[in-house]
Design a protein around this motif. Structure first.
Motif, mmCIF file in Angstrom:
data_model
loop_
_atom_site.group_PDB
_atom_site.id
_atom_site.type_symbol
_atom_site.label_atom_id
_atom_site.label_comp_id
_atom_site.label_asym_id
_atom_site.label_seq_id
_atom_site.Cartn_x
_atom_site.Cartn_y
_atom_site.Cartn_z
ATOM 1 N N LYS A 53 -8.420 -12.816 1.263
ATOM 2 C CA LYS A 53 -9.132 -12.049 0.223
ATOM 3 C C LYS A 53 -10.361 -11.314 0.774
ATOM 4 O O LYS A 53 -11.319 -11.072 0.053
ATOM 5 N N LYS A 54 -10.339 -10.990 2.065
ATOM 6 C CA LYS A 54 -11.417 -10.204 2.684
ATOM 7 C C LYS A 54 -11.070 -8.716 2.653
ATOM 8 O O LYS A 54 -11.895 -7.878 2.989
ATOM 9 N N ALA A 55 -9.818 -8.404 2.297
ATOM 10 C CA ALA A 55 -9.347 -7.024 2.196
ATOM 11 C C ALA A 55 -8.342 -6.957 1.049
ATOM 12 O O ALA A 55 -7.740 -7.972 0.697
ATOM 13 N N THR A 56 -8.186 -5.752 0.487
ATOM 14 C CA THR A 56 -7.240 -5.606 -0.619
ATOM 15 C C THR A 56 -6.371 -4.371 -0.427
ATOM 16 O O THR A 56 -6.831 -3.339 0.072
ATOM 17 N N LYS A 57 -5.115 -4.498 -0.828
ATOM 18 C CA LYS A 57 -4.208 -3.353 -0.853
ATOM 19 C C LYS A 57 -4.540 -2.575 -2.123
ATOM 20 O O LYS A 57 -4.552 -3.145 -3.210
ATOM 21 N N THR A 58 -4.833 -1.272 -1.970
ATOM 22 C CA THR A 58 -5.233 -0.494 -3.145
ATOM 23 C C THR A 58 -4.129 0.417 -3.661
ATOM 24 O O THR A 58 -4.169 0.812 -4.822
ATOM 25 N N GLY A 59 -3.184 0.796 -2.837
ATOM 26 C CA GLY A 59 -2.106 1.663 -3.296
ATOM 27 C C GLY A 59 -1.300 2.209 -2.140
ATOM 28 O O GLY A 59 -1.481 1.806 -0.989
ATOM 29 N N LEU A 60 -0.411 3.139 -2.461
ATOM 30 C CA LEU A 60 0.451 3.775 -1.463
ATOM 31 C C LEU A 60 0.058 5.237 -1.303
ATOM 32 O O LEU A 60 -0.311 5.897 -2.270
ATOM 33 N N HIS A 61 0.147 5.727 -0.082
ATOM 34 C CA HIS A 61 -0.100 7.138 0.238
ATOM 35 C C HIS A 61 1.138 7.682 0.918
ATOM 36 O O HIS A 61 1.799 6.966 1.663
ATOM 37 N N PHE A 62 1.401 8.963 0.739
ATOM 38 C CA PHE A 62 2.432 9.601 1.547
ATOM 39 C C PHE A 62 1.931 9.649 2.990
ATOM 40 O O PHE A 62 0.764 9.933 3.233
ATOM 41 N N SER A 63 2.806 9.369 3.947
ATOM 42 C CA SER A 63 2.429 9.408 5.365
ATOM 43 C C SER A 63 2.119 10.822 5.795
ATOM 44 O O SER A 63 2.785 11.766 5.380
ATOM 45 N N ARG A 64 1.114 10.944 6.665
ATOM 46 C CA ARG A 64 0.802 12.266 7.224
ATOM 47 C C ARG A 64 1.822 12.645 8.285
ATOM 48 O O ARG A 64 2.115 13.805 8.490
ATOM 49 N N ASN A 65 2.344 11.657 9.021
ATOM 50 C CA ASN A 65 3.308 11.926 10.093
ATOM 51 C C ASN A 65 4.582 11.110 9.858
ATOM 52 O O ASN A 65 4.840 10.149 10.561
ATOM 53 N N PRO A 66 5.395 11.521 8.872
ATOM 54 C CA PRO A 66 6.592 10.723 8.588
ATOM 55 C C PRO A 66 7.611 10.806 9.715
ATOM 56 O O PRO A 66 7.723 11.836 10.388
ATOM 57 N N LYS A 67 8.336 9.712 9.929
ATOM 58 C CA LYS A 67 9.364 9.684 10.970
ATOM 59 C C LYS A 67 10.536 10.547 10.537
ATOM 60 O O LYS A 67 10.941 10.522 9.383
ATOM 61 N N PHE A 68 11.096 11.279 11.451
ATOM 62 C CA PHE A 68 12.284 12.090 11.229
ATOM 63 C C PHE A 68 12.114 13.062 10.051
ATOM 64 O O PHE A 68 13.070 13.405 9.372
#
Length: 153
Positions: A53-68
């Protein structure tokens, strides 16, 4: 001067120190010749911070450098004053809000922590050890050049 003064005293694993260490390791991993261990160290440290609990997941972002060139998302994690991206799990897609595209104006605070200090802190925190890398081709032989005019067969 005693013999202990040469040893580097590691920093306490506070949220701020860990966040700065992850930032440093992440920045160096982007240009490292073998970034695998650095990225693994970053991911393991973030996972442990989330668990504690020292960090939290806040959400999802689209990747800047998506694979393929396929659309891909990363999990945005908040650690103190810093934010980082880690690969998502299937669970993340079901429980986290999608925040769309990454805000290009959002930046982590600058930090001046040597890479060795950052690695030492994260290794002590996670228990991961870096193994010395073996050369890719230890049995590779030097090429043999024929004299001009000699047959190759």
């Amino acid at each position: 001067m005693d013999s202990d003064s040469k040893k580097t005293h590691s920093l306490p694993p506070t949220i701020e120190n860990l966040s700065q260490a992850i930032f440093t390791v992440n920045r160096h991993a982007k240009t490292a010749t073998n970034p695998k261990f650095l990225y693994k160290l970053k991911k393991t440290a973030i996972d442990k911070m989330i668990q504690e609990k020292k960090a939290t997941k806040t959400g999802l972002h689209f990747s800047r450098n998506p694979k393929f060139s396929q659309q891909q998302s990363d999990v945005l994690v908040k650690c103190g004053d810093y934010t980082f991206h880690i690969p998502p799990t299937k669970d993340d897609f079901q429980h986290l809000p999608h925040l769309g595209h990454l805000d290009q104006h959002s930046r982590n605070p600058k930090t001046r922590m040597p890479l060795n200090t950052a690695k030492q802190l994260l290794q002590e925190y996670t228990g991961l050890k870096e193994t010395k890398q073996k050369p890719d081709h230890p049995d590779r032989k030097k090429p043999v050049f024929k004299k001009l005019g000699d047959s190759f067969f």
